[in-house]
Design a protein around this motif. Structure first.
Motif, PDB file in Angstrom:
ATOM      1  N   ASN B  13       0.812  -1.214   0.000  1.00  0.00           N
ATOM      2  CA  ASN B  13       0.000   0.000   0.000  1.00  0.00           C
ATOM      3  C   ASN B  13       0.842   1.259   0.000  1.00  0.00           C
ATOM      4  O   ASN B  13       0.491   2.243  -0.634  1.00  0.00           O
ATOM      5  CB  ASN B  13      -0.928   0.005   1.218  1.00  0.00           C
ATOM      6  N   ARG B 329     -13.442   2.404  -2.042  1.00  0.00           N
ATOM      7  CA  ARG B 329     -13.948   1.211  -2.733  1.00  0.00           C
ATOM      8  C   ARG B 329     -13.126  -0.018  -2.376  1.00  0.00           C
ATOM      9  O   ARG B 329     -13.648  -1.113  -2.238  1.00  0.00           O
ATOM     10  CB  ARG B 329     -13.920   1.443  -4.241  1.00  0.00           C
ATOM     11  N   GLU B 330     -11.810   0.202  -2.219  1.00  0.00           N
ATOM     12  CA  GLU B 330     -10.949  -0.926  -1.856  1.00  0.00           C
ATOM     13  C   GLU B 330     -11.301  -1.444  -0.459  1.00  0.00           C
ATOM     14  O   GLU B 330     -11.271  -2.648  -0.213  1.00  0.00           O
ATOM     15  CB  GLU B 330      -9.489  -0.456  -1.894  1.00  0.00           C
ATOM     16  N   GLY B 332     -14.262  -1.305   0.855  1.00  0.00           N
ATOM     17  CA  GLY B 332     -15.473  -2.077   0.629  1.00  0.00           C
ATOM     18  C   GLY B 332     -15.166  -3.451   0.065  1.00  0.00           C
ATOM     19  O   GLY B 332     -15.728  -4.464   0.496  1.00  0.00           O
ATOM     20  N   LEU B 333     -14.244  -3.479  -0.893  1.00  0.00           N
ATOM     21  CA  LEU B 333     -13.872  -4.752  -1.508  1.00  0.00           C
ATOM     22  C   LEU B 333     -13.284  -5.702  -0.471  1.00  0.00           C
ATOM     23  O   LEU B 333     -13.664  -6.867  -0.371  1.00  0.00           O
ATOM     24  CB  LEU B 333     -12.857  -4.517  -2.623  1.00  0.00           C
ATOM     25  N   LEU B 334     -12.335  -5.170   0.318  1.00  0.00           N
ATOM     26  CA  LEU B 334     -11.686  -6.011   1.328  1.00  0.00           C
ATOM     27  C   LEU B 334     -12.721  -6.564   2.302  1.00  0.00           C
ATOM     28  O   LEU B 334     -12.672  -7.728   2.699  1.00  0.00           O
ATOM     29  CB  LEU B 334     -10.610  -5.228   2.078  1.00  0.00           C
ATOM     30  N   LYS B 335     -13.698  -5.726   2.661  1.00  0.00           N
ATOM     31  CA  LYS B 335     -14.746  -6.215   3.565  1.00  0.00           C
ATOM     32  C   LYS B 335     -15.568  -7.291   2.883  1.00  0.00           C
ATOM     33  O   LYS B 335     -15.960  -8.282   3.521  1.00  0.00           O
ATOM     34  CB  LYS B 335     -15.630  -5.053   4.006  1.00  0.00           C
ATOM     35  N   SER B 336     -15.856  -7.140   1.577  1.00  0.00           N
ATOM     36  CA  SER B 336     -16.633  -8.160   0.882  1.00  0.00           C
ATOM     37  C   SER B 336     -15.851  -9.461   0.785  1.00  0.00           C
ATOM     38  O   SER B 336     -16.423 -10.537   0.720  1.00  0.00           O
ATOM     39  CB  SER B 336     -17.017  -7.673  -0.513  1.00  0.00           C
ATOM     40  N   LEU B 337     -14.524  -9.358   0.815  1.00  0.00           N
ATOM     41  CA  LEU B 337     -13.695 -10.560   0.739  1.00  0.00           C
ATOM     42  C   LEU B 337     -13.461 -11.171   2.120  1.00  0.00           C
ATOM     43  O   LEU B 337     -12.711 -12.128   2.255  1.00  0.00           O
ATOM     44  CB  LEU B 337     -12.343 -10.238   0.097  1.00  0.00           C
ATOM     45  N   ALA B 339     -12.740  -9.228   5.169  1.00  0.00           N
ATOM     46  CA  ALA B 339     -11.988  -8.464   6.164  1.00  0.00           C
ATOM     47  C   ALA B 339     -12.925  -8.004   7.269  1.00  0.00           C
ATOM     48  O   ALA B 339     -14.004  -7.485   6.990  1.00  0.00           O
ATOM     49  CB  ALA B 339     -11.319  -7.272   5.514  1.00  0.00           C
ATOM     50  N   GLN B 438     -19.575   1.270   6.128  1.00  0.00           N
ATOM     51  CA  GLN B 438     -20.500   0.197   5.743  1.00  0.00           C
ATOM     52  C   GLN B 438     -19.965  -0.441   4.461  1.00  0.00           C
ATOM     53  O   GLN B 438     -19.676   0.260   3.496  1.00  0.00           O
ATOM     54  CB  GLN B 438     -21.891   0.775   5.509  1.00  0.00           C
ATOM     55  N   PRO B 439     -19.859  -1.773   4.435  1.00  0.00           N
ATOM     56  CA  PRO B 439     -19.193  -2.407   3.300  1.00  0.00           C
ATOM     57  C   PRO B 439     -19.831  -2.079   1.955  1.00  0.00           C
ATOM     58  O   PRO B 439     -19.125  -1.764   0.996  1.00  0.00           O
ATOM     59  CB  PRO B 439     -19.294  -3.902   3.617  1.00  0.00           C
ATOM     60  N   LEU B 440     -21.166  -2.090   1.908  1.00  0.00           N
ATOM     61  CA  LEU B 440     -21.817  -1.873   0.615  1.00  0.00           C
ATOM     62  C   LEU B 440     -21.664  -0.420   0.159  1.00  0.00           C
ATOM     63  O   LEU B 440     -21.379  -0.155  -1.014  1.00  0.00           O
ATOM     64  CB  LEU B 440     -23.294  -2.258   0.720  1.00  0.00           C
ATOM     65  N   LEU B 443     -18.152   0.034  -1.076  1.00  0.00           N
ATOM     66  CA  LEU B 443     -17.917  -0.633  -2.356  1.00  0.00           C
ATOM     67  C   LEU B 443     -18.508   0.158  -3.517  1.00  0.00           C
ATOM     68  O   LEU B 443     -17.966   0.201  -4.616  1.00  0.00           O
ATOM     69  CB  LEU B 443     -18.552  -2.027  -2.310  1.00  0.00           C
ATOM     70  N   ARG B 444     -19.640   0.822  -3.272  1.00  0.00           N
ATOM     71  CA  ARG B 444     -20.325   1.557  -4.332  1.00  0.00           C
ATOM     72  C   ARG B 444     -19.890   3.003  -4.405  1.00  0.00           C
ATOM     73  O   ARG B 444     -20.420   3.768  -5.212  1.00  0.00           O
ATOM     74  CB  ARG B 444     -21.830   1.495  -4.098  1.00  0.00           C
TER      75      ARG B 444
END
Lengths: 241, 446
Positions: B13, B329-330, B332-337, B339, B438-440, B443-444
């Motif tokens: 990073n 967004r990253e 959010g992505l990490l949370k969707s994966l 994290a 909030q993850p969503l 992400l958006r």
């Protein structure tokens, strides 16, 4: 092919174990002073091993439904059971754990991290799943081989085509062996033939890995390939088979 | 997420935002360098000062005196002075204390100024009445000659004639004299009021011709510059100088010098005598006072450096908040994966801490380099400064290589730890913000 027209495709139901159980599901949120009813009483059961499509026009609530199933959002009310877990009753950490072990996400715009190579992108979910470093690299390489990108494992996303990027994303989504794969317009950013290739790959992989797939799409070709589908309009299911 | 994974992710990073990271590091580097150099300057001053004071007196030698108010004429002295008298009784008591190696009464020759005259050169000196045979037991060993002296003999410190004034050339000289065996003149002078005479003030001068029978070994302390004369002779001349007899039981000696076996017993005797109303001075005490001064000096200097680091902490905080906006967004992505909030918090906190750590290391390197440069270039202003710093005024700029910047290991480690901590503290708020997204929504985020 008009958007939101999913067609009437009836397929034989081959599976019996429910993967997703949804009862009277609501998701409302405030936008300024207006309450938006993104989902307004959804009832739906999706069975293990199904290749399931959700279609509908934009703003119909299909993505909201998808992300609720993935534990990325919480329902306002209703029952939501995915892979045996009642998501309405889980705290943030439990949901994160759930996403990590049970869910694989595929996005329209791939969402790869630009500074990481293909295999490092595939590796990330395993970090959160506490896999040791040595195992992670091996599994990531194996997954890349399955999507046909082993020789591209050390390329960064900007060195890959759209189709290749989505294949990396598919490898990443499957790397923790999820029960449910959630795809949000997976072919939306790909041309027709590439989209078909990607979907073929996806279908092949999920049948090998015994994964249930739910995808949100406008694409009639995709819907045709689904075992079942529902069509949403204004937060309600208006068509299903 | 293990520490190694954290390092792995943080490295990636930071590496992708090189320019901004380097600029942030620059700020931390300045902060860390400033802290180290300022504290090192304080430590250097303290070290030089402590070494100089250490020369004045052995740490186990203490000088017992009466408090200043007890040197007033007897009828004006406060009540408590009656018990604090430097007499033979006290000497006996001290001599019987365990761990005492030597004790001796000392009386100053009161004729001030006293001049030492040799050939055509003159210098002012301190003449001290003492039992010369006791000098070695006080920590002042004989160099050459004898300690057993008669009434017209003296024992001198080795540097008594280091600086003299040449009366013929009318200029200061630094003769390299060997006074052992030589006859020298001690000129003393008394000022007396004679009302019956026309002149109200009359100066009388006496010349004492004495032979140098012994020269003390050089100890680097006060004794190097003192002339030791038999105590009886000094008292005889003091009677003449003051124009009255001296009553030892009332006036006492001027001071008693005590040499102890170690610093611990020295401290306990110090405490006992202080509570009995005496005034004790030791090199150790002076050093303690200086240490108190230097402690506050260093806190001040460290505080100034701390301000520089505080500014860089805002730099780190700013960099991290920018990073969070860019990487929403990253996140959010990490949370969707998968994290957890804690993972995201650790990730961003570690990034901030690593910024502090790297800046601290670079700053420490720069400070050590500058310190080497300052300490090893004899002609620069640091050495000039050093000459001024030398308390005896004998340090000559550029000639003595003394470390002006002292950078001990603990200072480097402390500075790096401190910048790391500062980085982590600066990262708490951004990391909390990142973790609580909030993850969503993240992400958006567009």
């Amino acid at each position: 092919m008009s958007m939101g027209d999913c067609g009437a495709l009836v397929k034989e139901r081959k599976f019996s174990e429910p993967m997703v159980i949804i009862r009277d599901l609501h998701r409302h949120y405030r936008l300024g002073n207006v309450v938006v009813r993104a989902l307004n009483g959804i009832n739906l059961t999706i069975y293990t091993g199904e290749f399931f499509a959700i279609c509908g026009s934009s703003g119909s609530g299909k993505s909201t439904l998808l992300y609720l199933m993935g534990g990325m959002d919480r329902p306002t009310r209703g029952e939501l059971i995915v892979a045996g877990q009642n998501l309405a009753r889980q705290d943030e950490n439990q949901l994160a754990e759930f996403r990590c072990r049970r869910i694989g996400f595929i996005y329209q715009n791939f969402h790869l991290i630009p500074s990481l190579t293909a295999w490092q992108n595939v590796e990330i979910p395993m970090i959160f799943n506490h896999l040791p470093r040595s195992a992670r690299r091996q599994i990531a390489m194996q997954r890349l081989q399955e999507v046909g990108l082993l020789e591209r494992s050390h390329h960064r996303p900007n060195q890959l085509s759209g189709g290749q990027q989505q294949r990396v994303a598919i490898a990443r989504a499957l790397v923790n062996q999820p029960a449910l794969l959630l795809a949000d317009e997976p072919t939306g950013n790909l041309d027709n033939s590439t989209g078909k290739e990607v979907v073929a790959l996806l279908k092949n992989l999920v049948s090998i890995n015994q994964v249930t797939v739910v995808m949100v799409t406008h694409d009639m070709n995709l819907v045709e390939q689904a075992d079942r589908f529902v069509r949403l309009q204004d937060g309600r299911i208006v068509e299903s088979n | 997420m293990s520490i190694l994974d954290l390092i792995y992710l943080v490295r990636g990073n930071l590496w992708r935002r090189k320019t901004r990271v380097l600029m942030t590091l620059g700020g931390v580097l300045i902060g860390s360098t400033t802290i180290i150099l300022l504290v090192a300057l304080g430590l250097g001053m303290q070290k030089n000062m402590t070494e100089s004071i250490g020369k004045i007196g052995d740490l186990t030698t203490m000088t017992v005196q009466v408090p200043p108010e007890c040197t007033l004429p007897p009828q004006q002295r406060p009540q408590q002075c009656k018990n604090a008298i430097l007499n033979d009784g006290l000497i006996e008591k001290i001599r019987k204390t365990p761990q005492v190696r030597g004790v001796a009464a000392q009386v100053f020759l009161k004729g001030s100024p006293t001049y030492l005259r040799f050939q055509n050169m003159e210098t002012n000196v301190v003449v001290m009445g003492v039992e010369p045979a006791l000098l070695p037991s006080l920590g002042y060993p004989l160099g050459r000659g004898e300690l057993k002296i008669s009434a017209n003999q003296v024992v001198v410190g080795p540097k008594v004639a280091e600086y003299m004034f040449d009366l013929r050339k009318n200029q200061p000289v630094t003769p390299d004299l060997d006074l052992l065996g030589a006859w020298v003149d001690l000129n003393i002078q008394r000022t007396s009021n004679r009302e019956e005479a026309d002149r109200l003030v009359q100066n009388e001068v006496r010349r004492l011709r004495v032979q140098v029978a012994g020269v003390l070994a050089e100890t680097g302390g006060q004794s190097d510059y003192v002339i030791y004369y038999p105590i009886n002779e000094v008292e005889r001349w003091n009677r003449w100088l003051m124009g009255r007899p001296i009553r030892r039981e009332v006036d006492g000696y001027d001071q008693i010098v005590v040499k102890m076996a170690d610093t611990r017993s020295s401290a306990s005797l110090d405490a006992a005598l202080t509570s009995a109303g005496y005034s004790i001075s030791t090199a150790r005490k002076i050093i303690e006072q200086f240490n108190r001064f230097f402690m506050s000096l260093q806190l001040m200097l460290g505080g100034i450096g701390g301000v520089a680091l505080l500014i860089s902490a805002f730099g780190i905080g700013n960099t991290m908040i920018m990073a969070i906006y860019e990487r929403t967004r990253e996140i959010g992505l990490l949370k969707s994966l998968g994290a957890k909030n804690g993972d995201i918090f650790k990730l961003f906190l570690a990034e901030a801490a690593v910024l502090g750590l790297l800046g601290g290391i670079l700053g420490a390197g720069l400070a050590v380099g500058l310190g080497e440069l300052a300490n090893h270039s004899p002609s620069n202003w640091f050495s000039q400064f050093n000459g001024l710093m030398s308390p005896t005024g004998t340090g000559i700029g550029g000639m003595v290589e003394v470390a002006i910047l002292v950078i001990p290991e603990w200072l480097v480690i402390f500075a790096i730890a401190f910048t790391t901590l500062t980085g982590a503290l600066a990262g708490i708020y951004p990391a909390l913000r990142a973790a609580s997204m909030q993850p969503l929504d993240a992400l958006r985020h567009e």
